[in-house]
Write a protein that holds these residues in place. Sequence first.
Motif, PDB file in Angstrom:
ATOM      1  N   SER A   1      40.409  19.968  47.539  1.00 32.81           N
ATOM      2  CA  SER A   1      39.023  20.412  47.484  1.00 32.81           C
ATOM      3  C   SER A   1      38.097  19.244  47.769  1.00 32.81           C
ATOM      4  O   SER A   1      38.410  18.105  47.409  1.00 32.81           O
ATOM      5  CB  SER A   1      38.723  20.987  46.089  1.00 32.81           C
ATOM      6  OG  SER A   1      37.328  21.183  45.924  1.00 32.81           O
ATOM      7  N   PRO A   2      36.947  19.500  48.383  1.00 37.44           N
ATOM      8  CA  PRO A   2      35.965  18.422  48.595  1.00 37.44           C
ATOM      9  C   PRO A   2      35.319  17.962  47.290  1.00 37.44           C
ATOM     10  O   PRO A   2      34.674  16.914  47.254  1.00 37.44           O
ATOM     11  CB  PRO A   2      34.924  19.065  49.519  1.00 37.44           C
ATOM     12  CG  PRO A   2      35.593  20.263  50.111  1.00 37.44           C
ATOM     13  CD  PRO A   2      36.539  20.742  49.059  1.00 37.44           C
ATOM     14  N   GLU A   3      35.498  18.724  46.233  1.00 40.27           N
ATOM     15  CA  GLU A   3      34.853  18.416  44.959  1.00 40.27           C
ATOM     16  C   GLU A   3      35.534  17.227  44.274  1.00 40.27           C
ATOM     17  O   GLU A   3      36.766  17.180  44.154  1.00 40.27           O
ATOM     18  CB  GLU A   3      34.907  19.629  44.033  1.00 40.27           C
ATOM     19  CG  GLU A   3      34.275  19.403  42.676  1.00 40.27           C
ATOM     20  CD  GLU A   3      34.410  20.608  41.769  1.00 40.27           C
ATOM     21  OE1 GLU A   3      33.980  20.521  40.608  1.00 40.27           O
ATOM     22  OE2 GLU A   3      34.944  21.624  42.238  1.00 40.27           O
ATOM     23  N   PHE A   4      34.724  16.267  43.829  1.00 38.50           N
ATOM     24  CA  PHE A   4      35.236  15.149  43.046  1.00 38.50           C
ATOM     25  C   PHE A   4      35.377  15.594  41.595  1.00 38.50           C
ATOM     26  O   PHE A   4      34.506  16.281  41.055  1.00 38.50           O
ATOM     27  CB  PHE A   4      34.282  13.952  43.128  1.00 38.50           C
ATOM     28  CG  PHE A   4      34.453  13.134  44.369  1.00 38.50           C
ATOM     29  CD1 PHE A   4      34.932  11.828  44.313  1.00 38.50           C
ATOM     30  CD2 PHE A   4      34.143  13.661  45.622  1.00 38.50           C
ATOM     31  CE1 PHE A   4      35.092  11.073  45.463  1.00 38.50           C
ATOM     32  CE2 PHE A   4      34.294  12.915  46.775  1.00 38.50           C
ATOM     33  CZ  PHE A   4      34.772  11.613  46.702  1.00 38.50           C
ATOM     34  N   ARG A   5      36.469  15.187  40.976  1.00 38.31           N
ATOM     35  CA  ARG A   5      36.710  15.528  39.579  1.00 38.31           C
ATOM     36  C   ARG A   5      36.905  14.263  38.758  1.00 38.31           C
ATOM     37  O   ARG A   5      37.358  13.235  39.259  1.00 38.31           O
ATOM     38  CB  ARG A   5      37.944  16.419  39.452  1.00 38.31           C
ATOM     39  CG  ARG A   5      37.813  17.778  40.121  1.00 38.31           C
ATOM     40  CD  ARG A   5      39.050  18.605  39.866  1.00 38.31           C
ATOM     41  NE  ARG A   5      39.271  18.791  38.440  1.00 38.31           N
ATOM     42  CZ  ARG A   5      40.405  19.266  37.917  1.00 38.31           C
ATOM     43  NH1 ARG A   5      41.408  19.591  38.718  1.00 38.31           N
ATOM     44  NH2 ARG A   5      40.542  19.414  36.613  1.00 38.31           N
ATOM     45  N   GLU A   6      36.581  14.341  37.485  1.00 37.33           N
ATOM     46  CA  GLU A   6      36.754  13.194  36.605  1.00 37.33           C
ATOM     47  C   GLU A   6      38.234  12.910  36.422  1.00 37.33           C
ATOM     48  O   GLU A   6      39.034  13.814  36.161  1.00 37.33           O
ATOM     49  CB  GLU A   6      36.105  13.477  35.251  1.00 37.33           C
ATOM     50  CG  GLU A   6      36.087  12.276  34.324  1.00 37.33           C
ATOM     51  CD  GLU A   6      35.331  12.547  33.046  1.00 37.33           C
ATOM     52  OE1 GLU A   6      35.978  12.655  31.986  1.00 37.33           O
ATOM     53  OE2 GLU A   6      34.092  12.660  33.126  1.00 37.33           O
ATOM     54  N   GLY A   7      38.604  11.648  36.570  1.00 37.15           N
ATOM     55  CA  GLY A   7      40.012  11.290  36.468  1.00 37.15           C
ATOM     56  C   GLY A   7      40.208   9.891  35.944  1.00 37.15           C
ATOM     57  O   GLY A   7      39.266   9.198  35.558  1.00 37.15           O
ATOM     58  N   GLY A   8      41.452   9.470  35.936  1.00 37.58           N
ATOM     59  CA  GLY A   8      41.819   8.126  35.509  1.00 37.58           C
ATOM     60  C   GLY A   8      42.610   7.439  36.601  1.00 37.58           C
ATOM     61  O   GLY A   8      43.439   8.062  37.268  1.00 37.58           O
ATOM     62  N   VAL A   9      42.364   6.156  36.803  1.00 38.43           N
ATOM     63  CA  VAL A   9      42.999   5.403  37.882  1.00 38.43           C
ATOM     64  C   VAL A   9      43.639   4.135  37.323  1.00 38.43           C
ATOM     65  O   VAL A   9      42.980   3.351  36.628  1.00 38.43           O
ATOM     66  CB  VAL A   9      41.975   5.008  38.971  1.00 38.43           C
ATOM     67  CG1 VAL A   9      42.678   4.293  40.126  1.00 38.43           C
ATOM     68  CG2 VAL A   9      41.228   6.225  39.471  1.00 38.43           C
TER      69      VAL A   9
ATOM     70  N   GLY B   1      37.608   8.379  33.305  1.00 40.06           N
ATOM     71  CA  GLY B   1      36.285   8.974  33.327  1.00 40.06           C
ATOM     72  C   GLY B   1      35.496   8.648  34.571  1.00 40.06           C
ATOM     73  O   GLY B   1      34.271   8.538  34.525  1.00 40.06           O
ATOM     74  N   VAL B   2      36.187   8.487  35.726  1.00 44.85           N
ATOM     75  CA  VAL B   2      35.508   8.191  36.978  1.00 44.85           C
ATOM     76  C   VAL B   2      35.705   9.365  37.944  1.00 44.85           C
ATOM     77  O   VAL B   2      36.754  10.011  37.949  1.00 44.85           O
ATOM     78  CB  VAL B   2      36.034   6.885  37.623  1.00 44.85           C
ATOM     79  CG1 VAL B   2      35.661   5.689  36.768  1.00 44.85           C
ATOM     80  CG2 VAL B   2      37.541   6.931  37.819  1.00 44.85           C
ATOM     81  N   PRO B   3      34.699   9.679  38.772  1.00 45.49           N
ATOM     82  CA  PRO B   3      34.848  10.764  39.741  1.00 45.49           C
ATOM     83  C   PRO B   3      35.804  10.365  40.865  1.00 45.49           C
ATOM     84  O   PRO B   3      35.569   9.358  41.543  1.00 45.49           O
ATOM     85  CB  PRO B   3      33.421  10.971  40.267  1.00 45.49           C
ATOM     86  CG  PRO B   3      32.522  10.264  39.299  1.00 45.49           C
ATOM     87  CD  PRO B   3      33.328   9.126  38.768  1.00 45.49           C
ATOM     88  N   VAL B   4      36.852  11.135  41.079  1.00 42.12           N
ATOM     89  CA  VAL B   4      37.883  10.770  42.054  1.00 42.12           C
ATOM     90  C   VAL B   4      38.241  11.949  42.937  1.00 42.12           C
ATOM     91  O   VAL B   4      38.000  13.113  42.607  1.00 42.12           O
ATOM     92  CB  VAL B   4      39.158  10.247  41.351  1.00 42.12           C
ATOM     93  CG1 VAL B   4      38.881   8.956  40.599  1.00 42.12           C
ATOM     94  CG2 VAL B   4      39.724  11.305  40.410  1.00 42.12           C
ATOM     95  N   ASN B   5      38.833  11.622  44.081  1.00 46.61           N
ATOM     96  CA  ASN B   5      39.380  12.605  45.000  1.00 46.61           C
ATOM     97  C   ASN B   5      40.424  11.888  45.840  1.00 46.61           C
ATOM     98  O   ASN B   5      40.575  10.674  45.752  1.00 46.61           O
ATOM     99  CB  ASN B   5      38.283  13.212  45.884  1.00 46.61           C
ATOM    100  CG  ASN B   5      38.642  14.617  46.367  1.00 46.61           C
ATOM    101  OD1 ASN B   5      39.807  14.996  46.413  1.00 46.61           O
ATOM    102  ND2 ASN B   5      37.621  15.389  46.727  1.00 46.61           N
ATOM    103  N   ILE B   6      41.146  12.642  46.651  1.00 48.67           N
ATOM    104  CA  ILE B   6      42.132  12.049  47.563  1.00 48.67           C
ATOM    105  C   ILE B   6      41.820  12.501  48.975  1.00 48.67           C
ATOM    106  O   ILE B   6      41.711  13.695  49.242  1.00 48.67           O
ATOM    107  CB  ILE B   6      43.571  12.458  47.196  1.00 48.67           C
ATOM    108  CG1 ILE B   6      43.932  11.960  45.796  1.00 48.67           C
ATOM    109  CG2 ILE B   6      44.562  11.902  48.223  1.00 48.67           C
ATOM    110  CD1 ILE B   6      45.331  12.360  45.354  1.00 48.67           C
ATOM    111  N   ASP B   7      41.671  11.531  49.876  1.00 49.18           N
ATOM    112  CA  ASP B   7      41.517  11.814  51.295  1.00 49.18           C
ATOM    113  C   ASP B   7      42.923  11.930  51.873  1.00 49.18           C
ATOM    114  O   ASP B   7      43.617  10.926  52.063  1.00 49.18           O
ATOM    115  CB  ASP B   7      40.734  10.682  51.979  1.00 49.18           C
ATOM    116  CG  ASP B   7      40.456  10.954  53.448  1.00 49.18           C
ATOM    117  OD1 ASP B   7      41.275  11.629  54.090  1.00 49.18           O
ATOM    118  OD2 ASP B   7      39.431  10.464  53.957  1.00 49.18           O
ATOM    119  N   ALA B   8      43.362  13.157  52.119  1.00 49.61           N
ATOM    120  CA  ALA B   8      44.722  13.381  52.597  1.00 49.61           C
ATOM    121  C   ALA B   8      44.881  13.054  54.075  1.00 49.61           C
ATOM    122  O   ALA B   8      46.002  12.910  54.562  1.00 49.61           O
ATOM    123  CB  ALA B   8      45.140  14.833  52.344  1.00 49.61           C
ATOM    124  N   ALA B   9      43.774  12.928  54.797  1.00 45.88           N
ATOM    125  CA  ALA B   9      43.846  12.550  56.210  1.00 45.88           C
ATOM    126  C   ALA B   9      44.083  11.054  56.353  1.00 45.88           C
ATOM    127  O   ALA B   9      44.849  10.613  57.215  1.00 45.88           O
ATOM    128  CB  ALA B   9      42.568  12.954  56.932  1.00 45.88           C
TER     129      ALA B   9
END
Length: 246
Positions: A65-73, A82-90
């Motif tokens: 999804s294009p939506e960023f979700r709160e996650g842990g890294v 507690g940071v907004p994260v996403n994964i660019d699969a391309a």
Amino acid sequence: MKPIINYCGLFVLLLLACAPVRAQISHRPEVREFRATAGEHSILYRGRQAPRYNFRANGHPYWSSPEFREGGVLCEGNFYEGVPVNIDAAAQLVLVRLSSGQQTVALSPAQVDTLFVGDRCFVGRPQADRELPAGFYEVIGQGPEQVYKRVDKRLQSSVNNVNGTIIGYNDPAYDTSLTRHFAISTIYYFRDRDGHFSRLKGKSALLRRFPEHKRDIRAAVREAGLDDRNTDFDAYCLGVLNAAAR
């Protein structure tokens, strides 16, 4: 600034039990203090600017999804929650959005050891080998055997109009007049208890990985209502792995 956790030891634990370890880390006083004092000047935000896709195309380059979700890294030995994260699969990059929302930084698999998004766990594979290409993988299961899921997106062009069904999206809102689209490729790998990987193609192939317990696992999957042919493959994998770990 000293690393707040030991990289090698934690990485092994994360592979075995992502969620419990995450809870243990996030409640440590030194972790909370680190987040409060480092702010946006921490190592996490020193990555390069995330790729920008300034064109119209069906689909999107993100994992789900294009939506960023709160996650842990877990990044370069330090854990940030507690940071907004996403994964660019391309591009196979983890994206972290600054709190201002004006900038997004990109982190490579060499920088991100583990990523948590909700109850999902992803790991970075910095170097390719004969068993597994470099990139990010979702880890399914918490037992000695696991399934690694990889999603790749590729921008493609077509002479003919491309709709959502053909490219793997089911949203009828996609513009069928566009000829560029992000095609989806999803591949699964089985990780045995010795840490070796092999391609996984289908539900029967997963069951064959447990020849001595195949009958019991099939019964457990049937009892859980996961034996329907329309069952999502991720859910089926998790059911099989949970049954095998009993």
